[in-house]
Design a protein around this motif. Sequence first.
Motif, short mmCIF file in Angstrom:
data_model
loop_
_atom_site.label_atom_id
_atom_site.label_comp_id
_atom_site.label_asym_id
_atom_site.label_seq_id
_atom_site.Cartn_x
_atom_site.Cartn_y
_atom_site.Cartn_z
N VAL A 94 -10.84 29.00 7.25
CA VAL A 94 -9.50 28.44 7.06
C VAL A 94 -9.05 27.73 8.33
CG1 VAL A 94 -7.06 29.06 6.76
CG2 VAL A 94 -8.80 30.07 5.29
N THR A 95 -8.59 26.50 8.17
CA THR A 95 -8.08 25.72 9.29
C THR A 95 -6.60 25.38 9.13
OG1 THR A 95 -8.83 23.69 8.19
CG2 THR A 95 -10.33 24.70 9.78
N ASP A 96 -6.03 25.72 8.00
CA ASP A 96 -4.63 25.41 7.69
C ASP A 96 -4.03 26.64 7.01
OD1 ASP A 96 -2.21 24.01 7.01
OD2 ASP A 96 -3.05 23.61 5.01
N LEU A 97 -3.30 27.45 7.78
CA LEU A 97 -2.83 28.74 7.30
C LEU A 97 -1.33 28.75 7.07
CD1 LEU A 97 -3.43 31.78 6.73
CD2 LEU A 97 -2.95 32.19 9.16
N VAL A 98 -0.93 29.06 5.85
CA VAL A 98 0.46 29.32 5.53
C VAL A 98 0.66 30.83 5.52
CG1 VAL A 98 2.28 29.13 3.80
CG2 VAL A 98 0.76 27.19 4.22
N VAL A 99 1.62 31.30 6.30
CA VAL A 99 1.89 32.73 6.39
C VAL A 99 3.19 33.03 5.65
CG1 VAL A 99 2.27 34.70 7.92
CG2 VAL A 99 0.73 32.85 8.62
N ILE A 100 3.15 33.98 4.74
CA ILE A 100 4.34 34.42 4.02
C ILE A 100 4.67 35.83 4.50
CG2 ILE A 100 5.32 34.98 1.76
CD1 ILE A 100 3.42 32.91 0.55
N THR A 101 5.82 35.97 5.15
CA THR A 101 6.23 37.27 5.65
C THR A 101 7.44 37.78 4.89
OG1 THR A 101 7.81 36.48 7.32
CG2 THR A 101 5.48 36.55 7.95
N HIS A 102 7.66 39.08 4.99
CA HIS A 102 8.86 39.67 4.39
C HIS A 102 9.49 40.62 5.39
CE1 HIS A 102 11.16 42.51 1.71
NE2 HIS A 102 11.60 41.34 1.27
N SER A 103 10.80 40.50 5.56
CA SER A 103 11.58 41.45 6.35
C SER A 103 11.05 41.54 7.79
CB SER A 103 11.57 42.80 5.64
OG SER A 103 12.53 43.68 6.17
N ASN A 104 10.73 42.76 8.25
CA ASN A 104 10.25 42.97 9.62
C ASN A 104 8.90 42.32 9.88
OD1 ASN A 104 10.31 44.24 12.27
ND2 ASN A 104 8.81 45.68 11.47
#
Length: 286
Positions: A94-104
């Motif tokens: 992977v060279t293009d990373l979308v990070v989905i976070t929640h809360s803390n």
Amino acid sequence: MLRIAFALLLAAAASNAYAATATTGVAFVHGTGSQTDAYNDYWQPTMVNNVRNGLVNRNNYVVINCDFSQYMWDSRAAGCLATQLTSFLATHNVTDLVVITHSNGGNVMRWILSNPTYDSRYPAIISKVRWVNALAPSSAGTPLADAVIAGNVFENALGWLLGYQSDAVRQQQRSWMAYYNQNNLYGTAGRPALPKGFWDVIGSDVETAVWDSDSYCGGYSLNVGLEVTQAWLSSCSDGFIECTSAAAAGRVWFYDTARMAGGEPLSHNQSRRACFGLDTILRNDL
């Protein structure tokens, strides 16, 4: 409009060669607590699977399982996150990373983005992050953490939500987060910008009408609990995080009622589930 403009600038800046070879992946980063099966227990399959359908290769995803009951910089928190992200990036190229976070989880990810010299693995991770979609981030803490740490009777009512007096809960006290934001983290007012976009999705209310089917999305009993805790928060909150805290770092992507089907609000629990089209918005963002 700001987010669209940012996306267009990002696309314009990328070379044709990169665009032809970039491999996109998505990482789901949970919130407070220790997780061993966040796919089933925290996000649930419908949410994860609907979002990853937006990938060219829908197998390029990872659901993080770490101990986020620790301080954000702890080896069991940010260290664990760095380990799992590094392995995922290498294994899937992977060279293009979308990070989905929640809360803390947004705080733990923001620690990595703000402290590239803290861990030798951080720079490589940062270089591959396109942006972070922060769902209901506790960027400025929450009054509920203050209440729990005070050790009064309110603690028992909040244990199911926060995990009692863990280090992560201490960290999310408002005065503590104010200190971290001023000294250790980027992205808040008066501080350097984060090296990658940090886009906030903000929940503004909790609805639990027995006759309203929308109140059952994500679990009716959990939403009832959040409506109770909302009484200790400002009028604009998701039952755990006040809107001002969720909007404190990075930039606001959208408030729930502006984009959710039927103008529905997102409780803190619903913002990690496939409720009211949130999963579709995140899928299309990939």
